[in-house]
Design a protein around this motif. Structure first.
Motif, mmCIF file in Angstrom:
data_model
loop_
_atom_site.group_PDB
_atom_site.id
_atom_site.type_symbol
_atom_site.label_atom_id
_atom_site.label_comp_id
_atom_site.label_asym_id
_atom_site.label_seq_id
_atom_site.Cartn_x
_atom_site.Cartn_y
_atom_site.Cartn_z
ATOM 1 N N ASP A 1 0.867 -1.174 0.000
ATOM 2 C CA ASP A 1 0.000 0.000 0.000
ATOM 3 C C ASP A 1 0.907 1.229 0.000
ATOM 4 O O ASP A 1 1.829 1.321 0.818
ATOM 5 N N ILE A 2 0.661 2.159 -0.888
ATOM 6 C CA ILE A 2 1.526 3.333 -1.014
ATOM 7 C C ILE A 2 1.580 4.143 0.282
ATOM 8 O O ILE A 2 2.589 4.761 0.591
ATOM 9 N N ASN A 3 0.516 4.110 1.068
ATOM 10 C CA ASN A 3 0.481 4.863 2.316
ATOM 11 C C ASN A 3 1.405 4.288 3.388
ATOM 12 O O ASN A 3 1.690 4.959 4.373
ATOM 13 N N GLU A 4 1.858 3.070 3.210
ATOM 14 C CA GLU A 4 2.757 2.440 4.176
ATOM 15 C C GLU A 4 4.220 2.797 3.938
ATOM 16 O O GLU A 4 5.070 2.522 4.776
ATOM 17 N N LEU A 5 4.522 3.406 2.788
ATOM 18 C CA LEU A 5 5.894 3.835 2.501
ATOM 19 C C LEU A 5 6.169 5.160 3.197
ATOM 20 O O LEU A 5 5.275 5.997 3.335
ATOM 21 N N ASP A 6 7.409 5.355 3.628
ATOM 22 C CA ASP A 6 7.790 6.611 4.272
ATOM 23 C C ASP A 6 7.749 7.746 3.259
ATOM 24 O O ASP A 6 8.199 7.601 2.122
ATOM 25 N N TYR A 7 7.244 8.879 3.697
ATOM 26 C CA TYR A 7 7.140 10.061 2.836
ATOM 27 C C TYR A 7 8.501 10.735 2.687
ATOM 28 O O TYR A 7 9.157 11.069 3.671
ATOM 29 N N GLY A 8 8.967 10.904 1.450
ATOM 30 C CA GLY A 8 10.171 11.666 1.161
ATOM 31 C C GLY A 8 11.457 11.102 1.738
ATOM 32 O O GLY A 8 12.396 11.846 1.967
ATOM 33 N N SER A 9 11.528 9.799 1.957
ATOM 34 C CA SER A 9 12.735 9.227 2.558
ATOM 35 C C SER A 9 13.753 8.842 1.487
ATOM 36 O O SER A 9 13.478 8.909 0.299
ATOM 37 N N ASP A 10 14.929 8.409 1.949
ATOM 38 C CA ASP A 10 15.937 7.894 1.027
ATOM 39 C C ASP A 10 15.845 6.377 0.906
ATOM 40 O O ASP A 10 16.617 5.764 0.182
ATOM 41 N N GLY A 11 14.925 5.757 1.636
ATOM 42 C CA GLY A 11 14.687 4.323 1.535
ATOM 43 C C GLY A 11 15.545 3.466 2.426
ATOM 44 O O GLY A 11 15.243 2.305 2.663
ATOM 45 N N GLU A 12 16.628 4.006 2.953
ATOM 46 C CA GLU A 12 17.574 3.211 3.734
ATOM 47 C C GLU A 12 16.989 2.711 5.065
ATOM 48 O O GLU A 12 17.378 1.660 5.547
ATOM 49 N N LEU A 13 16.072 3.468 5.662
ATOM 50 C CA LEU A 13 15.508 3.082 6.949
ATOM 51 C C LEU A 13 14.062 2.609 6.841
ATOM 52 O O LEU A 13 13.462 2.234 7.848
ATOM 53 N N ASP A 14 13.506 2.613 5.652
ATOM 54 C CA ASP A 14 12.129 2.169 5.444
ATOM 55 C C ASP A 14 12.124 0.654 5.247
ATOM 56 O O ASP A 14 12.674 0.151 4.268
ATOM 57 N N PRO A 15 11.505 -0.107 6.170
ATOM 58 C CA PRO A 15 11.509 -1.566 6.061
ATOM 59 C C PRO A 15 10.878 -2.085 4.765
ATOM 60 O O PRO A 15 11.331 -3.089 4.215
ATOM 61 N N LEU A 16 9.867 -1.390 4.250
ATOM 62 C CA LEU A 16 9.253 -1.827 2.996
ATOM 63 C C LEU A 16 10.193 -1.645 1.810
ATOM 64 O O LEU A 16 10.220 -2.479 0.907
ATOM 65 N N CYS A 17 10.962 -0.576 1.811
ATOM 66 C CA CYS A 17 11.933 -0.367 0.728
ATOM 67 C C CYS A 17 13.009 -1.446 0.750
ATOM 68 O O CYS A 17 13.438 -1.932 -0.299
ATOM 69 N N ILE A 18 13.422 -1.838 1.930
ATOM 70 C CA ILE A 18 14.431 -2.896 2.062
ATOM 71 C C ILE A 18 13.864 -4.224 1.572
ATOM 72 O O ILE A 18 14.532 -4.973 0.847
ATOM 73 N N LYS A 19 12.598 -4.525 1.925
ATOM 74 C CA LYS A 19 11.953 -5.751 1.439
ATOM 75 C C LYS A 19 11.818 -5.729 -0.071
ATOM 76 O O LYS A 19 12.008 -6.744 -0.740
#
Length: 92
Positions: A65-83
């Motif tokens: 779900d797009i709402n579960e992604l961190d807003y404006g992050s670099d992705g390094e600390l977002d668990p969904l981006c890592i997955k």
């Protein structure tokens, strides 16, 4: 998967501040982490509201779900981006 995969990020509109629109600000961390890993990223708009799908070689390898992604992050600390990054690595 080779480090130079073409990844399509399919995303739908979502509601923010009372308006339903296509916005890619929640996808920037996903794009950053995949690009840093050597992949080429292309955004594709779909009609499914709140949807995010990562496709590699015509295969959907990750959804959320797009709402579960961190807003404006670099992705390094977002668990969904890592997955998502791991899912792209495992794609064939």
């Amino acid at each position: 998967m080779p480090s130079n995969a073409k990844v399509f990020i399919k995303y739908g509109p979502y509601e923010a501040v009372g308006n339903v629109e296509y916005r890619d600000s929640r996808l920037q961390g996903l794009k950053a982490i995949l690009t840093k890993d050597g992949h080429t990223v292309e955004f594709v708009k779909v009609e499914d509201r709140n949807a995010v799908e990562l496709c590699v070689n015509g295969e959907t390898v990750f959804t959320c779900d797009i709402n579960e992604l961190d807003y404006g992050s670099d992705g390094e600390l977002d668990p969904l981006c890592i997955k998502a990054k791991e899912a792209v690595k495992k794609a064939y």
